[in-house]
Design a protein around this motif. Structure first.
Motif: not given
Length: 97
Positions: A87-93
């Motif tokens: 749900r939080h692709p901004e943390f994929a890194d």
């Protein structure tokens, strides 16, 4: 609903191999194992009386922010953390490859 502003920051309990977040009335935590620079998060827990109030999400956010700040990667072996990461692709890194 509880005022989540009162929740304390997520802290890493190195000796206990877990992240902890205190709040009025309890403590949420996430157990992990280390594998080099990877943190394998195996279990998260919020006291049942506090389920559904967003505390687990605050805990997950703190774990991912901590990992990013310290150059580590997360392996979401816990289903809750895996779902939060989706749900939080901004943390994929921060996810281990």
């Amino acid at each position: 609903m509880m005022d989540l502003v009162e929740a304390q920051p997520v802290v890493e309990n190195v000796a206990g191999s877990r992240f902890e977040m205190a709040f009025p009335g309890g403590m949420a935590f996430a157990n992990f194992r280390r594998d080099g620079d990877r943190l394998i998060v195996t279990h998260t827990e919020v006291p049942p009386a506090f389920n559904g109030r967003g505390l687990g999400s605050l805990l997950a956010l703190g774990i991912f922010e901590n990992a990013r700040a310290t150059g580590r990667r997360i392996v979401p072996a816990c289903s809750f953390v895996a779902a939060w990461a989706r749900r939080h692709p901004e943390f994929a890194d921060v996810l281990a490859r």
